[in-house]
Design an enzyme around this catalytic site. Structure first.
Site, PDB file in Angstrom:
ATOM      1  N   ASP A  71       0.819  -1.457  -0.023  1.00 58.74           N
ATOM      2  CA  ASP A  71       0.064  -0.005  -0.288  1.00 58.74           C
ATOM      3  C   ASP A  71       0.736   1.206   0.065  1.00 58.74           C
ATOM      4  O   ASP A  71       0.483   2.115   0.502  1.00 58.74           O
ATOM      5  CB  ASP A  71      -0.969  -0.034   1.333  1.00 58.74           C
ATOM      6  CG  ASP A  71      -0.148  -0.132   2.383  1.00 58.74           C
ATOM      7  OD1 ASP A  71       1.079  -0.169   2.381  1.00 58.74           O
ATOM      8  OD2 ASP A  71      -0.801   0.251   3.435  1.00 58.74           O
ATOM      9  N   GLU A  72       2.009   1.045  -0.591  1.00 58.80           N
ATOM     10  CA  GLU A  72       2.944   2.205  -0.585  1.00 58.80           C
ATOM     11  C   GLU A  72       3.921   2.387  -1.954  1.00 58.80           C
ATOM     12  O   GLU A  72       4.082   1.255  -2.373  1.00 58.80           O
ATOM     13  CB  GLU A  72       3.869   2.170   0.576  1.00 58.80           C
ATOM     14  CG  GLU A  72       4.643   3.549   0.970  1.00 58.80           C
ATOM     15  CD  GLU A  72       5.658   3.262   2.051  1.00 58.80           C
ATOM     16  OE1 GLU A  72       5.685   4.167   3.093  1.00 58.80           O
ATOM     17  OE2 GLU A  72       6.588   2.362   2.071  1.00 58.80           O
TER      18      GLU A  72
END
Length: 285
Positions: free
Chosen positions: A47-48
């Site tokens: 998620d980054e």
């Protein structure tokens, strides 16, 4: 009950282990939107991601239609290292840009406006909200990303770095949260990045290896010299789980069961990756 209206989200489980399939899929959807803007995208985790906006900023600077960035283009942007009213802080910073020749900050402002557009596009196409940090290096961008969550972004001009560093714990910085951070705070008897910035590179070299000392000295100035490397896909796929307390692996049968579950999950994920990305894993560790 103290929180009668609380809604707890439980991650689904498969084989007695968290199943992150839907989160990986969501992450890919977000990456696709970011890539569509033409930026260099380095996926860092589920998620980054890190983005290099240099080419997009250059393009806007050269555009005949380019106009100075205004508060309207930064509706969800906070100024790193500042306190008080968000809009007033951003407006004051933008006003200073108009009266100065600070090209570095101008580029940051343009970058921040582009990220506002990206985040809006992510929400429009996926309904996911995200936060962002805009700075001159990956380390500070990651740090700023977490300052004003959720669904906000923070821009950090070089002039604001000393203010941010004045209270920032060394161990809160990426790369300094483990043994190295503990070593630095112990060796130099410092707690904040601001205190560390007061130490000369010569003194850093006396107690640390040359590479580490140089990296710290550069980071204290607001840079890290790390290049954003284009990577939309994970370089490796792995499965793991910690077994503690009653789940401890203290018999051969338990080890066999858990290992079989991990291998089955890994095979499933490799098959999905092969279908979606047309690649085959060639190594195992």
């Amino acid at each position: 009950e103290k929180c009668p209206d609380i809604v707890l989200v439980r991650v689904p489980e498969v084989r007695e282990k968290a199943d992150l399939t839907k989160y990986r899929k969501a992450g890919r959807e977000v990456i696709e939107v970011l890539v569509s803007f033409g930026a260099v995208v380095e996926r860092a985790s589920i998620d980054e991601a890190y983005l290099d906006l240099t080419s997009l900023v250059e393009s806007r600077l050269k555009s005949r239609d380019f106009k100075q960035v205004g508060l309207a283009e930064l509706p969800n942007t906070h100024l790193g290292g500042s306190s008080g009213d968000r809009a007033e802080n951003i407006s004051s910073w933008l006003s200073e840009l108009e009266s100065s020749a600070n090209e570095a900050d101008l580029r940051l402002a343009i970058g921040a406006s582009i990220v506002e557009e990206m985040r809006a596009a992510v929400y429009s196409k996926t309904k996911f909200r995200c936060s962002a940090g805009i700075a001159h290096c990956k380390t500070l961008a990651k740090l700023c990303c977490g300052l004003n969550k959720p669904n906000k972004q923070t821009v950090l001009p070089l002039s604001s770095v000393p203010t941010l560093y004045s209270t920032l714990k060394i161990t809160k910085v990426r790369g300094l949260g483990g043994k190295l951070g503990d070593l630095v705070t112990s060796l130099f008897e410092v707690e904040t990045m601001g205190q560390l910035a007061q130490i000369s590179q010569r003194d850093l070299n006396k107690r640390l290896d040359e590479k580490t000392a140089s990296w710290l000295h550069t980071l204290c100035k607001g840079f890290d010299n790390e290049i954003v490397k284009e990577r939309e896909l994970a370089k490796s796929i792995g499965c793991g789980k910690n077994f503690r307390g009653p789940d401890i692996l203290d018999t051969k049968s338990k080890v066999q069961l858990r290992l079989r579950n991990l291998v089955e999950e890994l095979v499933e994920r490799l098959e999905v990756d092969r279908e979606e990305n047309s690649r085959i894993a060639r190594g195992i560790t």
